[in-house]
Design a protein around this motif. Structure first.
Motif, PDB file in Angstrom:
ATOM      1  N   VAL A   1       6.739  -0.217   0.015  1.00  0.00           N
ATOM      2  CA  VAL A   1       5.707   0.279  -0.898  1.00  0.00           C
ATOM      3  C   VAL A   1       5.244  -0.841  -1.825  1.00  0.00           C
ATOM      4  O   VAL A   1       4.043  -0.998  -2.077  1.00  0.00           O
ATOM      5  CB  VAL A   1       6.200   1.503  -1.702  1.00  0.00           C
ATOM      6  N   LYS A   2       6.181  -1.629  -2.324  1.00  0.00           N
ATOM      7  CA  LYS A   2       5.798  -2.769  -3.168  1.00  0.00           C
ATOM      8  C   LYS A   2       4.853  -3.698  -2.416  1.00  0.00           C
ATOM      9  O   LYS A   2       3.829  -4.126  -2.959  1.00  0.00           O
ATOM     10  CB  LYS A   2       7.038  -3.544  -3.630  1.00  0.00           C
ATOM     11  N   ASP A   3       5.183  -4.008  -1.166  1.00  0.00           N
ATOM     12  CA  ASP A   3       4.323  -4.889  -0.365  1.00  0.00           C
ATOM     13  C   ASP A   3       2.931  -4.285  -0.179  1.00  0.00           C
ATOM     14  O   ASP A   3       1.923  -4.997  -0.263  1.00  0.00           O
ATOM     15  CB  ASP A   3       4.960  -5.176   0.995  1.00  0.00           C
ATOM     16  N   LEU A   4       2.862  -2.983   0.081  1.00  0.00           N
ATOM     17  CA  LEU A   4       1.564  -2.316   0.227  1.00  0.00           C
ATOM     18  C   LEU A   4       0.752  -2.397  -1.070  1.00  0.00           C
ATOM     19  O   LEU A   4      -0.454  -2.661  -1.039  1.00  0.00           O
ATOM     20  CB  LEU A   4       1.754  -0.848   0.607  1.00  0.00           C
ATOM     21  N   LEU A   5       1.415  -2.169  -2.197  1.00  0.00           N
ATOM     22  CA  LEU A   5       0.714  -2.215  -3.481  1.00  0.00           C
ATOM     23  C   LEU A   5       0.213  -3.619  -3.801  1.00  0.00           C
ATOM     24  O   LEU A   5      -0.891  -3.785  -4.329  1.00  0.00           O
ATOM     25  CB  LEU A   5       1.625  -1.699  -4.596  1.00  0.00           C
ATOM     26  N   VAL A   6       0.999  -4.632  -3.463  1.00  0.00           N
ATOM     27  CA  VAL A   6       0.574  -6.017  -3.684  1.00  0.00           C
ATOM     28  C   VAL A   6      -0.584  -6.366  -2.753  1.00  0.00           C
ATOM     29  O   VAL A   6      -1.618  -6.890  -3.180  1.00  0.00           O
ATOM     30  CB  VAL A   6       1.755  -6.997  -3.471  1.00  0.00           C
ATOM     31  N   ASP A   7      -0.432  -6.055  -1.473  1.00  0.00           N
ATOM     32  CA  ASP A   7      -1.422  -6.448  -0.466  1.00  0.00           C
ATOM     33  C   ASP A   7      -2.741  -5.697  -0.578  1.00  0.00           C
ATOM     34  O   ASP A   7      -3.800  -6.259  -0.307  1.00  0.00           O
ATOM     35  CB  ASP A   7      -0.855  -6.254   0.942  1.00  0.00           C
ATOM     36  N   HIS A   8      -2.696  -4.421  -0.953  1.00  0.00           N
ATOM     37  CA  HIS A   8      -3.900  -3.598  -0.902  1.00  0.00           C
ATOM     38  C   HIS A   8      -4.425  -3.140  -2.263  1.00  0.00           C
ATOM     39  O   HIS A   8      -5.547  -2.653  -2.341  1.00  0.00           O
ATOM     40  CB  HIS A   8      -3.663  -2.371  -0.013  1.00  0.00           C
ATOM     41  N   CYS A   9      -3.600  -3.280  -3.304  1.00  0.00           N
ATOM     42  CA  CYS A   9      -4.025  -2.771  -4.611  1.00  0.00           C
ATOM     43  C   CYS A   9      -3.987  -3.831  -5.708  1.00  0.00           C
ATOM     44  O   CYS A   9      -4.320  -3.545  -6.858  1.00  0.00           O
ATOM     45  CB  CYS A   9      -3.147  -1.589  -5.026  1.00  0.00           C
ATOM     46  N   GLY A  10      -3.536  -5.023  -5.363  1.00  0.00           N
ATOM     47  CA  GLY A  10      -3.519  -6.109  -6.339  1.00  0.00           C
ATOM     48  C   GLY A  10      -2.477  -5.968  -7.433  1.00  0.00           C
ATOM     49  O   GLY A  10      -2.614  -6.573  -8.495  1.00  0.00           O
ATOM     50  N   VAL A  11      -1.431  -5.187  -7.200  1.00  0.00           N
ATOM     51  CA  VAL A  11      -0.376  -5.028  -8.195  1.00  0.00           C
ATOM     52  C   VAL A  11       0.400  -6.349  -8.298  1.00  0.00           C
ATOM     53  O   VAL A  11       0.697  -6.989  -7.301  1.00  0.00           O
ATOM     54  CB  VAL A  11       0.566  -3.862  -7.819  1.00  0.00           C
ATOM     55  N   THR A  12       0.698  -6.760  -9.528  1.00  0.00           N
ATOM     56  CA  THR A  12       1.371  -8.039  -9.765  1.00  0.00           C
ATOM     57  C   THR A  12       2.839  -7.832 -10.120  1.00  0.00           C
ATOM     58  O   THR A  12       3.279  -6.708 -10.396  1.00  0.00           O
ATOM     59  CB  THR A  12       0.702  -8.785 -10.931  1.00  0.00           C
ATOM     60  N   ASP A  13       3.583  -8.936 -10.161  1.00  0.00           N
ATOM     61  CA  ASP A  13       4.990  -8.874 -10.576  1.00  0.00           C
ATOM     62  C   ASP A  13       5.105  -8.336 -11.998  1.00  0.00           C
ATOM     63  O   ASP A  13       6.040  -7.598 -12.306  1.00  0.00           O
ATOM     64  CB  ASP A  13       5.637 -10.263 -10.483  1.00  0.00           C
ATOM     65  N   GLU A  14       4.164  -8.697 -12.847  1.00  0.00           N
ATOM     66  CA  GLU A  14       4.174  -8.195 -14.224  1.00  0.00           C
ATOM     67  C   GLU A  14       3.978  -6.673 -14.237  1.00  0.00           C
ATOM     68  O   GLU A  14       4.616  -5.970 -15.010  1.00  0.00           O
ATOM     69  CB  GLU A  14       3.088  -8.878 -15.064  1.00  0.00           C
ATOM     70  N   ASP A  15       3.077  -6.197 -13.380  1.00  0.00           N
ATOM     71  CA  ASP A  15       2.876  -4.747 -13.272  1.00  0.00           C
ATOM     72  C   ASP A  15       4.165  -4.053 -12.848  1.00  0.00           C
ATOM     73  O   ASP A  15       4.537  -3.020 -13.419  1.00  0.00           O
ATOM     74  CB  ASP A  15       1.779  -4.423 -12.258  1.00  0.00           C
ATOM     75  N   PHE A  16       4.854  -4.614 -11.854  1.00  0.00           N
ATOM     76  CA  PHE A  16       6.107  -4.016 -11.389  1.00  0.00           C
ATOM     77  C   PHE A  16       7.146  -4.031 -12.496  1.00  0.00           C
ATOM     78  O   PHE A  16       7.895  -3.071 -12.665  1.00  0.00           O
ATOM     79  CB  PHE A  16       6.652  -4.739 -10.154  1.00  0.00           C
ATOM     80  N   GLY A  17       7.194  -5.123 -13.256  1.00  0.00           N
ATOM     81  CA  GLY A  17       8.135  -5.201 -14.375  1.00  0.00           C
ATOM     82  C   GLY A  17       7.905  -4.092 -15.377  1.00  0.00           C
ATOM     83  O   GLY A  17       8.857  -3.451 -15.852  1.00  0.00           O
ATOM     84  N   ALA A  18       6.633  -3.836 -15.692  1.00  0.00           N
ATOM     85  CA  ALA A  18       6.296  -2.772 -16.643  1.00  0.00           C
ATOM     86  C   ALA A  18       6.646  -1.397 -16.070  1.00  0.00           C
ATOM     87  O   ALA A  18       7.172  -0.533 -16.780  1.00  0.00           O
ATOM     88  CB  ALA A  18       4.812  -2.839 -17.007  1.00  0.00           C
TER      89      ALA A  18
END
Length: 114
Positions: free
Chosen positions: A76-93
């Motif tokens: 899911v993290k990979d999908l969010l990064v690849d298709h939604c532009g979610v960043t490491d900072e977003d995941f941290g939050a």
């Protein structure tokens, strides 16, 4: 005879497969087709109990391989990064928010009367 319940096998390690499988299952039973058997194929990273380390019937390398290649959270993290532009900072939050929610719920549970 003739009373077989149809079924579906779903890869429980793939979040999107689970979502689509459940949509299909809901549609099937909601339209009056009767019951539906669902089987979800998953992988346990640990043994069945404290006395079962889970490594007597599989290797640690197998467990690491499955975690590295099929872990649902990482997928899911990979999908969010690849298709939604979610960043490491977003995941941290997001992860901090989850930790805060769990800590609040635990504190509330401990403070409540049994």
């Amino acid at each position: 005879a003739g009373n077989l319940i149809p079924g579906m096998r779903i890869d429980g390690m793939k979040v999107l497969s689970v979502r689509e499988g459940m949509k299909a299952a809901k549609e099937y039973v909601s339209t009056g087709n009767g019951p539906l058997f669902l089987e979800f194929s998953t992988y346990r990273y640990r043994g069945h109990s404290i006395s079962d380390p889970g490594t007597t019937y599989r290797t640690r390398d197998e467990i690491k391989e499955v975690r590295a290649t099929r872990d649902p959270i990482n997928q899911v993290k990979d999908l969010l990064v690849d298709h939604c532009g979610v960043t490491d900072e977003d995941f941290g939050a997001i992860e901090q928010g989850i930790r805060d929610d769990v800590a609040t719920a635990c504190a509330r549970a401990k403070a409540s009367k049994p």
